[in-house]
Write an enzyme that holds these catalytic residues in place. Structure first.
Site, short mmCIF file in Angstrom:
data_model
loop_
_atom_site.label_atom_id
_atom_site.label_comp_id
_atom_site.label_asym_id
_atom_site.label_seq_id
_atom_site.Cartn_x
_atom_site.Cartn_y
_atom_site.Cartn_z
CE LYS A 144 79.38 163.28 65.02
NZ LYS A 144 79.53 163.69 66.43
CE LYS B 174 89.81 159.02 65.90
NZ LYS B 174 89.40 160.41 65.89
CE LYS C 1 83.15 149.76 74.19
NZ LYS C 1 83.92 148.59 74.62
#
Ligand code: TRP
Length: 331
Positions: A111, A193, A196
């Site tokens: 990240k 994967k 959303k």
């Protein structure tokens, strides 16, 4: 008795990937353990988020968890930010955690790599997660493979804190992962994967029409260019969904029809749409009932916070005493 804790970030609606990968298992654990399930809204702050929608998303996540079968009578279901002790314990823990360990977390490396200015909170993310679990002295944590490293850090934190402040008798347990049986669920694009943010999901509250609209164009075995090409079910992402949603006879039949090119993919998808719809029907019904009872949901959320808080306050009393803080003495 063993105590279970798990958390989920309130970023968007619950989808069948979350359900198969985590929440279905959480529902079953309620029969065997004392369980706490938490919408971890404080963790959301580590990435860019929209303050205008945070509250509604947190509420929506708690409603989704209840609709999926988490029972607020049996389990403690609550929002992380409603229990201020999470961040307090996290601060205590930051002082028994090495920065080097945090910098080695794969999720942090992934990240932070894409960021120009890395927020300190992102580095502390796993310390807050350790506090989430240990605040309730939970010893079992149902998570997916991707959280195993964070759990390892939680154990390191528990061990380091115990060594420093409770050398004679450990105060915190070392929480163990309960690995979720269903492995990661791929999205309808068959590429990544289910998530959303990638728009490749089916939400647990979607209607039969919406489910069909999403399954119709979904990726199947790429070798099946036309109806007449035989397929390999194991290479088809939707076959995996059949295995999760369809009865065993249907799964066998679907595999035969695919291998023999007896069916086109569309026919197979039609059957899948029906079994997905059937499995999600009770969840959607409970969701509607919960949505119709706003004040009932509010009360359940408040009650969850109150029950969690009682446990948290009790843990913190022991923590603060062992760490040597001046207690408040009522005169
Ligand atoms: N990091 C977890 C995830 O992304 C969410 C989480 C926060 C969590 N605190 C937790 C999971 C405590 C288990 C226990 O999935």
């Amino acid at each position: 008795m063993d105590r279970v804790f798990s958390g989920i970030q309130p970023t968007g609606e619950l989808h069948i990937g979350n359900w198969l990968g985590a929440v279905k298992n959480w529902v079953e654990l309620q029969d065997r353990y004392e369980c706490l399930y938490c919408a971890v809204d404080l963790h959301v702050l580590t990435v860019k988020y929209d303050p205008a929608t945070l509250a509604e998303r947190t509420r929506e996540m708690l409603v989704s968890l209840m609709a999926a079968g988490l029972d607020p009578e049996r389990s403690i279901i609550f929002a992380q930010s409603h229990v201020p002790e999470h961040t307090r314990l996290m601060w205590f823990f930051t002082n028994v955690t090495g920065i080097g360990e945090l910098e080695r977390m794969t999720q942090f490396k992934d990240k932070s790599q894409r960021m120009e200015r890395v927020p300190a909170g992102l580095l502390m993310y796993p310390v807050l997660q350790a506090a989430d679990i240990l605040l309730y002295r939970a010893n079992k944590v149902p998570v997916g493979e991707d959280q195993v490293q964070h759990l390892e850090l939680s154990r390191d934190v528990a061990r380091a804190w115990n060594a420093e402040f409770a050398p004679d008798e450990p105060y915190f347990p070392e929480p163990q992962p309960l690995l979720t049986p269903a492995k990661r669920i791929m999205g309808l694009d068959g590429e990544a994967k289910m998530s959303k943010s990638l728009g490749n999901t089916i939400g647990i509250f979607e209607t039969p029409e919406q489910i069909w609209d999403k399954l119709k164009p979904a990726k199947t075995d790429p070798a099946r260019k036309t109806k007449k090409d035989p397929g390999t079910p194991e290479l088809c992402n939707l076959y995996t969904l059949h295995q999760h949603f369809s009865p065993a006879e249907t799964v066998t039949a679907v595999a035969d029809k695919c291998r023999s090119a007896g069916w086109g993919c569309l026919e197979c998808k039609r059957v899948l749409a029906d079994t997905v719809t059937a499995q999600l029907a009770p969840i959607r019904e409970r969701g509607e009932a919960l949505r119709a009872d706003r004040s009932g949901v509010d009360r359940a959320i408040a009650r969850g916070a109150e029950r969690a808080r009682a446990l948290a306050v009790d843990t913190m009393r022991g923590v603060e005493r062992r760490m040597g803080f001046l207690p408040v003495i009522q005169g």
